[in-house]
Design an enzyme around this catalytic site. Structure first.
Site, PDB file in Angstrom:
ATOM      1  N   SER A 107       0.715  -1.226   0.052  1.00  0.00           N
ATOM      2  CA  SER A 107       0.001  -0.069   0.038  1.00  0.00           C
ATOM      3  C   SER A 107       0.972   1.337   0.022  1.00  0.00           C
ATOM      4  O   SER A 107       2.194   1.304   0.642  1.00  0.00           O
ATOM      5  CB  SER A 107      -0.897  -0.025   1.049  1.00  0.00           C
ATOM      6  OG  SER A 107      -1.666   1.355   1.347  1.00  0.00           O
ATOM      7  N   TYR A 112      -2.388  -1.555  10.322  1.00  0.00           N
ATOM      8  CA  TYR A 112      -2.337  -1.563   8.667  1.00  0.00           C
ATOM      9  C   TYR A 112      -1.280  -1.048   8.539  1.00  0.00           C
ATOM     10  O   TYR A 112      -0.445  -1.696   7.437  1.00  0.00           O
ATOM     11  CB  TYR A 112      -3.689  -0.794   8.272  1.00  0.00           C
ATOM     12  CG  TYR A 112      -3.666  -1.070   6.587  1.00  0.00           C
ATOM     13  CD1 TYR A 112      -4.382  -2.007   6.215  1.00  0.00           C
ATOM     14  CD2 TYR A 112      -3.261  -0.040   5.864  1.00  0.00           C
ATOM     15  CE1 TYR A 112      -4.132  -2.312   4.685  1.00  0.00           C
ATOM     16  CE2 TYR A 112      -3.214  -0.034   4.372  1.00  0.00           C
ATOM     17  CZ  TYR A 112      -3.751  -1.291   3.902  1.00  0.00           C
ATOM     18  OH  TYR A 112      -3.747  -1.416   2.695  1.00  0.00           O
TER      19      TYR A 112
END
Length: 243
Positions: free
Chosen positions: A143, A156
């Site tokens: 990401s 995350y």
């Protein structure tokens, strides 16, 4: 035309979003694909899509954070398709944003289990096969949040930074065995996970097909070509309304 005839791939988190997009693209290019994930209905839907287009797919309900499930996914792939060439580590979950001093321990553990332990277990199970045959390709889906620090992104963000490091380690340890490892870091992608996020301008976002196109590009370079470190793919326009 991209041709992956004769190749066998595993796509984790293949029942929706980026994983679905990559699995469909791999099958369309001729690869035989195993998709795995925790939701049987989603996997079945994707399998129907792939077969309707003439592709070959095997769906396995599995949790990549569980070693026994990982062993089963790889074993079923070998039994069904007779080999393995490509691993796409895509399965991931998010959790509510919170500062670290308030972050729920249970949420931290669950995110780390899927987002980091999962890719580790999958790579650990697949690498002996790829190393024995002297070729293979692993792509980790990370990401933009694995490259930039955003406050309150918690487990995350940390899991994606760590996944980037894992990809670098896998490349260094295995490139002399003919194995390539890439990590893709997408910006905002419209998926089931993100489509209802307030303030998101979908027309300014990435879509799973964009990530699939990049994965196919990476998978089809000449064997001696290495691209990396983590590959960032973003939009030209800010995907947030008012941004």
């Amino acid at each position: 035309m991209i041709n992956l005839e004769g190749k066998v791939a595993i796509v984790t988190g293949g029942g929706s979003g980026i994983g679905e997009g990559i699995a469909v693209a791999l099958a369309a290019a001729g690869a035989r694909v195993t998709i795995c994930g925790r939701r049987e209905a989603s996997l079945a839907r994707v399998a129907v899509t792939i077969r309707a287009a003439g592709g070959q797919v095997h769906a396995v309900a599995a949790d990549v954070s569980q070693e026994s499930d990982v062993v089963r996914v790889v074993g079923e792939t070998l039994n069904t398709f007779g080999g393995l060439n490509i691993l796409i580590n895509n399965a991931a979950i998010d959790a509510p944003d919170a500062p670290i001093h308030e972050y729920p321990v249970a949420a931290w553990d669950e995110v780390m289990a899927i987002n980091l332990r999962g890719p580790f277990l999958m790579a650990r199970e697949c690498l002996p096969i790829l190393r024995r045959q002297g070729e293979g390709h692993i792509i980790n889906i990370s990401s933009e949040a694995g490259l930039e620090v955003y406050a309150e992104s918690g487990a995350y963000l940390v899991s994606k930074f760590a996944l980037n490091a894992l990809g670098e380690l896998l490349q260094v340890e295995n490139q002399e065995a003919g194995i390539r490892v890439n990590t893709i870091c997408p910006g905002m992608v419209v998926t089931e996970m993100s489509q209802d996020v307030p303030g998101l301008a979908h027309e300014r976002c990435l879509y799973p097909a964009d990530i699939a196109d990049l994965a196919l590009f990476l998978l089809t370079r000449r064997p001696n070509v290495k691209i990396g470190r983590p590959v960032l793919i973003q939009t030209m326009l800010n995907p947030w309304v008012g941004g």
